[in-house]
Each structure stands twice: as structure tokens, then as C-alpha cells.
Write a protein that holds these residues in place. Structure first.
Motif, PDB file in Angstrom:
ATOM      1  N   PHE A  91       6.111  -8.425  -7.294  1.00  0.00           N
ATOM      2  CA  PHE A  91       7.440  -7.938  -8.915  1.00  0.00           C
ATOM      3  C   PHE A  91       5.791  -7.918 -10.458  1.00  0.00           C
ATOM      4  O   PHE A  91       6.689  -7.122 -11.012  1.00  0.00           O
ATOM      5  N   GLY A  92       5.175  -9.037 -10.543  1.00  0.00           N
ATOM      6  CA  GLY A  92       4.984  -8.847 -11.702  1.00  0.00           C
ATOM      7  C   GLY A  92       3.733  -7.491 -11.823  1.00  0.00           C
ATOM      8  O   GLY A  92       3.913  -6.501 -13.240  1.00  0.00           O
TER       9      GLY A  92
ATOM     10  N   THR B 235       9.980   1.235 -14.230  1.00  0.00           N
ATOM     11  CA  THR B 235       9.748  -0.517 -13.952  1.00  0.00           C
ATOM     12  C   THR B 235      10.414  -0.250 -12.712  1.00  0.00           C
ATOM     13  O   THR B 235      10.282  -1.723 -11.967  1.00  0.00           O
ATOM     14  N   ALA B 236      11.557   0.874 -12.702  1.00  0.00           N
ATOM     15  CA  ALA B 236      12.088   1.065 -11.152  1.00  0.00           C
ATOM     16  C   ALA B 236      11.526   0.463  -9.816  1.00  0.00           C
ATOM     17  O   ALA B 236      12.383   0.022  -8.764  1.00  0.00           O
ATOM     18  N   ILE B 237      10.116   0.759  -9.908  1.00  0.00           N
ATOM     19  CA  ILE B 237       9.133   0.700  -8.822  1.00  0.00           C
ATOM     20  C   ILE B 237       8.834  -1.242  -8.574  1.00  0.00           C
ATOM     21  O   ILE B 237       8.369  -1.040  -7.374  1.00  0.00           O
ATOM     22  N   VAL B 238       9.893  -1.684  -8.894  1.00  0.00           N
ATOM     23  CA  VAL B 238       9.262  -3.335  -8.527  1.00  0.00           C
ATOM     24  C   VAL B 238      10.772  -3.595  -7.225  1.00  0.00           C
ATOM     25  O   VAL B 238      10.517  -4.330  -6.549  1.00  0.00           O
TER      26      VAL B 238
ATOM     27  N   ILE C 296       3.078  -2.401 -14.002  1.00  0.00           N
ATOM     28  CA  ILE C 296       1.891  -0.485 -13.630  1.00  0.00           C
ATOM     29  C   ILE C 296       3.334   0.190 -13.997  1.00  0.00           C
ATOM     30  O   ILE C 296       2.722   1.307 -14.762  1.00  0.00           O
ATOM     31  N   GLY C 297       5.001  -0.075 -13.977  1.00  0.00           N
ATOM     32  CA  GLY C 297       6.031   0.423 -14.145  1.00  0.00           C
ATOM     33  C   GLY C 297       5.596   0.810 -16.159  1.00  0.00           C
ATOM     34  O   GLY C 297       6.140   1.820 -16.656  1.00  0.00           O
TER      35      GLY C 297
ATOM     36  N   LEU D 145      17.138  -3.373 -14.251  1.00  0.00           N
ATOM     37  CA  LEU D 145      18.080  -1.992 -13.711  1.00  0.00           C
ATOM     38  C   LEU D 145      18.947  -1.785 -15.005  1.00  0.00           C
ATOM     39  O   LEU D 145      18.998  -1.693 -15.549  1.00  0.00           O
ATOM     40  N   GLY D 146      19.806  -3.400 -15.423  1.00  0.00           N
ATOM     41  CA  GLY D 146      20.014  -3.372 -16.830  1.00  0.00           C
ATOM     42  C   GLY D 146      19.265  -2.742 -17.934  1.00  0.00           C
ATOM     43  O   GLY D 146      19.583  -2.493 -18.403  1.00  0.00           O
TER      44      GLY D 146
END
Length: 312
Positions: free
Chosen positions: A297-298, A257-260, A303-304, A245-246
Motif C-alpha cells: 500500500f505504501g 494514488t488510486a493504484i493502492v 508511486i501514485g 478515495l476521499g
């Protein structure tokens, strides 16, 4: 006749060589700790243009072979130290349960290292020979994780070293062989992988806490105790999501990448599993959920990054 059957049942069943036995010996659920970082490093390299498929495949195979060999060294040395029995919890114990000879396990591990070295020569020839030094250090850490007079796994440094070498460093090498450099964004985006790979080891040590204590280990889980070790696991899970997020807010990571966040159910399952259970066998699903957290997560992060590169 019964005595003969009993006698034979105690002898190593070398004939038990089915695919499942050999596959189980690699501890497949841990292999995500090697191929996910390779995928992430390659995804990051895409923003610089062309990706060399041959180097990607070579790095992927070499990393997985080193991870599998590390698992086999673990198998061998745990057997030699008398830590594995037929009652041991987990997928280890191929030697005591399936009758595979210890020397066979050790030789196979070194064979995997040899193949990795050959792949390393190809990688170095197409990137930099300095990577040979890095690769040898990685292999040494894999061996001494459970081998040698003072195995790394018996100390409080297991999570840190496994996270750094199998998480961050693999990402950076995968990025370097494609781009010829390492930049700040690749380092920053590799931090969650380093943390989550380390947490796989912590979850394993939480499950095995009582047995490890009896065998003189000094893992983080033992030093903190189960309750505080679970707190640490939860904090590190949270840190990984907050870190991404940071990076998004600071513009280092693409919004995609927020799709994690879609992987959150797995760490929740892991924490609940450890809190609610005290028996090692019942904590095994929580350990698996921790490994799945790293995997999902990875993959989502990769993907993001892929999508972010496409739309940038």
C-alpha cells in the motif's frame, strides 16, 4: 557421551553467529514500517521542488536502525521476563534459539541508537534542531515499547503509539527536512500509514492473544477478544482505502494514488487467515500479510504521488 552432547546442547551456542541469525534478529518484515513512511514523506516533498538526497538517505537509515533497535529491545525484554522460549512462535527468540547472549542483543540495540543519533545530528544541522527533541521522544518510545516497568506493548496503547510514531510522524519528519514545513496535505496523506503500521501491531497481538493474556498483558486484542479484534482489523483496512478515495475526490491526492487498490489481496488474505485459524503458528501468515499490506500500500501510494507530481 550422550550426556555431554545433551549438556552442550543446553548451553548458549555463541558460535552460531551467521548472517541469517543477526538478520533475523532485526525482524526484517517489520522494517517496512520505517522505510515506507520515509519514502512517502519524500515523495510528498517532491511537489515543492528539489529533494536533498543526503537527508533522504540519512533519514532512511536512521529510521530503520531505530526500528531494528526497537525489535532488539523487544527480544531482550521478552527474554528477561521469561516470555520467549524455544517453542515460541515467530521470528523472535534469537536469544533462546540461537544462543546469542542477552547483553550482546542489548548492546547492539544501543549501538543502533547511537548511530541514529549521529545521523540525527546531520539531519538537524541541515534542517532544524527542534527535530532533536522529536527524535529523542521517538527513541524513548521505541525503548519503552517493551522496556520499563509498564511496557507500552502491554497496554491498549501499543497500536496507537506505534502507528503515530512509526507511521505518521516519520512521514512528517521526512517531509519537513526537505521542505522546512508541514502542510495539511502531508498530514492527511500520512493517516493511512499511521493506521496500517498500527495494524501490524494489532495482527501480532491477535496471534499472541492467548499467551499475552496469560502473561498479564492488556492489549486491544485481549480487551476486545479475537472476533472483535479481527473486525477492527478489517474496518481499519477498509478505512485506509476509503480515506485515499476521499482525498482523491477532494483533490488533495492525485488520481494516480488510486493504484493502492492493487494491494487489496493482502488485507483479504490477512483477514481470512485470522478467521480460519486459531493456532498461533497457523496465524503467522496472516500477520505477515498484514505487514505486506503496509508495504505494498505504501509503495503504491508513493508511486501514485510521484507520478502525480510529474504530471501536475
Amino acid at each position: 557421551m550422550e550426556s555431554n552432547i545433551q549438556k552442550n546442547s543446553k548451553q548458549p551456542i555463541e558460535a552460531n553467529r551467521g548472517f541469517q541469525v543477526w538478520w533475523k534478529m532485526t525482524r526484517p518484515h517489520t522494517l517496512t514500517a520505517s522505510f515506507v513512511p520515509v519514502l512517502l514523506g519524500t515523495a510528498l516533498a517532491l511537489k515543492n521542488g528539489h529533494v536533498h538526497i543526503g537527508l533522504f538517505i540519512a533519514m532512511l537509515i536512521a529510521s530503520m536502525l531505530i526500528q531494528a533497535a526497537t525489535n532488539m529491545f523487544n527480544e531482550y525484554f521478552d527474554y528477561k521476563r521469561g516470555l520467549d522460549t524455544e517453542e515460541s512462535v515467530g521470528i523472535g527468540g534469537t536469544i533462546v534459539r540461537d544462543g546469542i547472549k542477552p547483553k550482546t542483543v542489548l548492546n547492539l540495540a544501543f549501538s543502533f541508537y547511537l548511530i541514529s543519533l549521529l545521523l540525527g545530528v546531520y539531519i538537524c544541522a541541515n534542517s532544524s534542531w527542534w527535530l532533536a527533541v522529536v527524535g529523542i521522544v521517538c527513541m524513548a518510545v521505541g525503548y519503552f515499547y517493551t522496556g520499563g516497568p509498564v511496557p507500552i506493548a502491554y497496554t491498549p496503547f501499543g497500536e496507537i503509539l506505534s502507528g503515530f510514531f512509526m507511521g505518521m510522524l516519520i512521514i512528517l519528519i521526512s517531509f519537513f527536512i526537505q521542505t522546512g514545513t508541514v502542510d495539511s496535505s502531508s498530514i492527511l496523506l500520512s493517516v493511512p500509514s499511521m493506521v496500517l503500521v498500527g495494524m501490524i501491531m494489532l495482527s501480532n497481538n491477535i496471534r499472541d492473544l492467548d499467551g499475552d493474556k496469560e502473561n498479564g498483558r492488556k492489549t486491544v486484542a485481549i480487551l476486545l477478544g479475537k472476533k472483535k479484534a479481527i473486525y477492527l482489523l478489517a474496518i481499519m483496512f477498509t478505512f485506509s482505502y476509503v480515506w485515499i478515495l476521499g482525498l482523491i475526490i477532494s483533490g488533495i491526492a492525485p488520481l494516480w494514488t488510486a493504484i493502492v487498490i492493487l494491494s487489496v489481496p493482502k488485507p483479504i488474505k490477512a483477514i481470512k487467515g485470522f478467521i480460519e485459524n486459531n493456532v498461533p503458528l497457523k496465524m503467522a501468515p496472516a500477520m505477515i500479510a498484514t505487514a505486506q499490506t503496509n508495504t505494498i500500500f505504501g509503495f503504491l501510494l508513493a508511486i501514485g504521488i510521484f507520478i502525480g507530481n510529474f504530471f501536475s
